[in-house]
Design an enzyme around this catalytic site. Structure first.
Site, PDB file in Angstrom:
ATOM      1  N   THR A  67       0.892  -1.174   0.000  1.00 32.91           N
ATOM      2  CA  THR A  67       0.000   0.000   0.000  1.00 32.91           C
ATOM      3  C   THR A  67       0.915   1.204   0.000  1.00 32.91           C
ATOM      4  OG1 THR A  67      -1.929  -0.967   1.113  1.00 32.91           O
ATOM      5  CG2 THR A  67      -1.539   1.330   1.573  1.00 32.91           C
ATOM      6  N   ARG A  98     -13.760  -7.081  -3.060  1.00 32.23           N
ATOM      7  CA  ARG A  98     -13.243  -6.927  -1.682  1.00 32.23           C
ATOM      8  C   ARG A  98     -12.694  -5.500  -1.477  1.00 32.23           C
ATOM      9  NH1 ARG A  98      -8.002  -5.433   0.549  1.00 32.23           N
ATOM     10  NH2 ARG A  98      -7.863  -6.326   2.624  1.00 32.23           N
ATOM     11  N   VAL A  99     -13.103  -4.869  -0.420  1.00 31.58           N
ATOM     12  CA  VAL A  99     -12.591  -3.540  -0.095  1.00 31.58           C
ATOM     13  C   VAL A  99     -11.810  -3.640   1.209  1.00 31.58           C
ATOM     14  CG1 VAL A  99     -13.201  -1.171   0.493  1.00 31.58           C
ATOM     15  CG2 VAL A  99     -14.481  -2.383  -1.292  1.00 31.58           C
ATOM     16  N   GLY A 100     -10.592  -3.115   1.209  1.00 34.54           N
ATOM     17  CA  GLY A 100      -9.750  -3.181   2.404  1.00 34.54           C
ATOM     18  C   GLY A 100      -9.924  -1.964   3.293  1.00 34.54           C
ATOM     19  N   ASP A 101      -8.949  -1.752   4.138  1.00 34.11           N
ATOM     20  CA  ASP A 101      -9.014  -0.658   5.114  1.00 34.11           C
ATOM     21  C   ASP A 101      -8.611   0.690   4.530  1.00 34.11           C
ATOM     22  OD1 ASP A 101      -6.385  -1.827   4.839  1.00 34.11           O
ATOM     23  OD2 ASP A 101      -5.751  -0.420   6.391  1.00 34.11           O
ATOM     24  N   THR A 135      -0.815   0.184   6.664  1.00 36.78           N
ATOM     25  CA  THR A 135      -0.559  -0.859   5.667  1.00 36.78           C
ATOM     26  C   THR A 135      -0.539  -2.198   6.385  1.00 36.78           C
ATOM     27  OG1 THR A 135       1.034  -1.798   4.107  1.00 36.78           O
ATOM     28  CG2 THR A 135       1.942  -0.387   5.834  1.00 36.78           C
ATOM     29  N   GLY A 161      -5.832  -5.629   5.788  1.00 35.48           N
ATOM     30  CA  GLY A 161      -6.841  -4.604   5.975  1.00 35.48           C
ATOM     31  C   GLY A 161      -8.019  -5.013   6.834  1.00 35.48           C
TER      32      GLY A 161
HETATM   33  N1  ASP Z   1      -4.069  -2.623   3.775  1.00 36.83           N
HETATM   34  C1  ASP Z   1      -4.166  -3.033   2.403  1.00 36.83           C
HETATM   35  C2  ASP Z   1      -5.439  -3.770   2.201  1.00 36.83           C
HETATM   36  O1  ASP Z   1      -5.792  -4.587   3.030  1.00 36.83           O
HETATM   37  C3  ASP Z   1      -3.054  -3.901   1.949  1.00 36.83           C
HETATM   38  C4  ASP Z   1      -1.705  -3.608   2.515  1.00 36.83           C
HETATM   39  O2  ASP Z   1      -1.439  -2.549   3.018  1.00 36.83           O
HETATM   40  O3  ASP Z   1      -0.843  -4.469   2.442  1.00 36.83           O
HETATM   41  O4  ASP Z   1      -6.063  -3.588   1.188  1.00 36.83           O
END
Ligand code: ASP
Length: 314
Positions: free
Chosen positions: A174, A202-205, A225, A228
Site C-alpha cells: 500500500t 473486496r474492499v480493504g481498510d 498498511t 486490511g
Molecule cells: N491494507 C491493504 C489492504 O488490506 C493492503 C496492505 O497494506 O498491504 O487492502
C-alpha cells in the site's frame, strides 16, 4: 508558524532481500525520496497538509515499485480494483473511492470527492465515472499491470491450490502519507491495490476513514498498511487518535500498543506512519521491512526499507 513534517510508507511485508534486485531496491528508495520531495516542497511553500499528502501519494501511485496505481495487485479474476482515501484533519472532511478499475491516481479522485462534498465514499464504476467527469486521467487495466504482480497472483493461486501460505510480499502493499503543515493542520492519505488474489469486490481498510486513514488536528494523522480486515476490525487510525486524545498517550506508545500488542495475536503483517500535532513522526511495523520515509521538523529527510536508514537530500 508551526514546524512542518511529513512521513510516507510504501507498504510493509516480509520483503526478503533476494525478492528484488539491487536495482529494484534502489529504485524503490529513489521513488520514496521523490515522494518526500513532492510533498515537502509544497509544505515548505506554505501549502496545506492535505495537498502535501496527495502529492506524495501520487508519486508512489505512479511508481512501479509499490502496490498502488501503476503496479497494483490483481484480484482473483486478474483485475485491478483500486482503493484510496484522504482526510483533512483541519475540517474532518474526507474522500474515499474503492474498487476503481480505471483511475490512474485514485488519491486524486478521493481528493476530488472530498472537495466535491456530495459524498464521502464512492465505489466501483460510479467512482470511475466520477473521476472521468472531474477530468482525471483514466486508463485501461493494462496500464496498472506489472509482470511482478502477474507472477505474484499465479503464486498466490498455486498456494491456494496447495493449501499453503503465500509470502507477505506476494500478498500485499500500500502507499500512504501523513503531514503537518505550517498552520498546524494535519492530513493523511492512503492508496492501494489491496492484495493479490483478493476476492472480486473486496474492499480493504485503505479507503475506510478511521481504519486505514485518519487525521484530526491537535491529535494525529495515521496511514496504515497490512492485512486490511484487521485494520477495519480494530479501526486502527481512529483507535490511535483516541489513545492520543483521551488517554494522553504519546504517539509512539499509542501506535506501538495497536501494531505490536493488539494485532500481535493474529500474526498478520501490519505497519503505519503517523504524525502528531507537534510534528513527531513514527513508523512502526511488525514485519521484516516497510518501505518508508520521513522529513523531520528540522528538515532532514530519510528513507528506508529494512533496518538501515538512508539520509536523502530534499
Ligand atoms: N491494507 C491493504 C489492504 O488490506 C493492503 C496492505 O497494506 O498491504 O487492502
Amino acid at each position: 508558524m508551526t514546524r512542518i513534517a511529513l512521513a510516507i510508507h510504501g507498504g510493509c511485508g516480509v520483503m526478503p532481500e533476494d525478492s528484488m534486485t539491487p536495482e529494484e531496491w534502489e529504485g524503490a528508495r529513489h521513488d520514496l525520496a521523490a515522494a518526500l520531495r513532492a510533498g515537502y516542497a509544497l509544505l515548505k511553500a506554505g501549502a496545506r497538509a492535505v495537498d502535501a499528502v496527495e502529492a506524495a501519494v501520487v508519486v508512489m501511485e505512479d511508481s512501479p515499485h509499490f502496490n498502488a496505481g501503476h503496479g497494483a495487485a490483481l484480484n482473483e479474476n486478474g483485475l485491478h480494483e483500486l482503493d484510496a482515501s484522504i482526510m483533512d484533519g483541519a475540517t474532518l472532511e474526507a474522500g474515499a473511492i474503492s474498487a476503481s478499475q480505471a483511475i490512474r491516481n485514485p488519491i486524486k479522485a478521493a481528493r476530488a470527492l472530498m472537495e466535491d462534498g456530495h459524498a464521502v465514499f464512492l465505489t466501483g464504476p460510479a467512482a470511475d465515472r466520477f473521476a472521468e467527469a472531474k477530468g482525471l486521467d483514466v486508463r485501461p487495466q493494462s496500464y496498472f499491470t506489472k509482470q511482478k504482480q502477474v507472477a505474484a497472483l499465479a503464486a498466490m493461486k498455486a498456494h491456494a491450490a496447495a493449501g499453503t501460505e503465500g509470502t507477505e510480499n506476494e500478498k500485499h502493499g500500500t502507499v500512504g502519507a501523513v503531514a503537518l503543515d505550517a498552520d498546524g493542520h494535519l492530513a493523511a492519505a492512503t492508496s492501494t491495490g489491496g492484495y493479490n488474489n483478493k476476492p472480486e469486490g473486496r474492499v480493504g481498510d485503505s479507503p475506510v476513514i478511521g481504519a486505514g486513514t485518519y487525521a484530526r488536528d491537535g491529535v494525529c494523522a495515521v496511514s496504515g498498511t497490512g492485512k486490511g480486515e484487521f485494520f477495519i476490525r480494530y479501526v486502527v487510525g481512529h483507535e490511535i487518535a483516541s489513545r492520543v486524545a483521551y488517554l494522553k498517550q504519546d504517539l509512539a506508545s499509542a501506535t506501538d500498543g495497536v501494531v505490536n500488542r493488539d494485532l500481535a495475536p493474529y500474526h498478520i503483517g501490519a505497519g503505519l506512519v503517523a504524525i502528531d500535532a507537534a510534528g513527531v513522526v513514527v513508523a512502526p511495523y511488525n514485519t521484516l521491512g516497510m518501505f518508508r520515509g520521513w522529513v523531520t521538523p528540522e528538515g532532514r529527510a530519510f528513507v528506508a526499507t529494512h533496518g538501515k536508514i538512508h539520509e536523502v537530500t530534499l
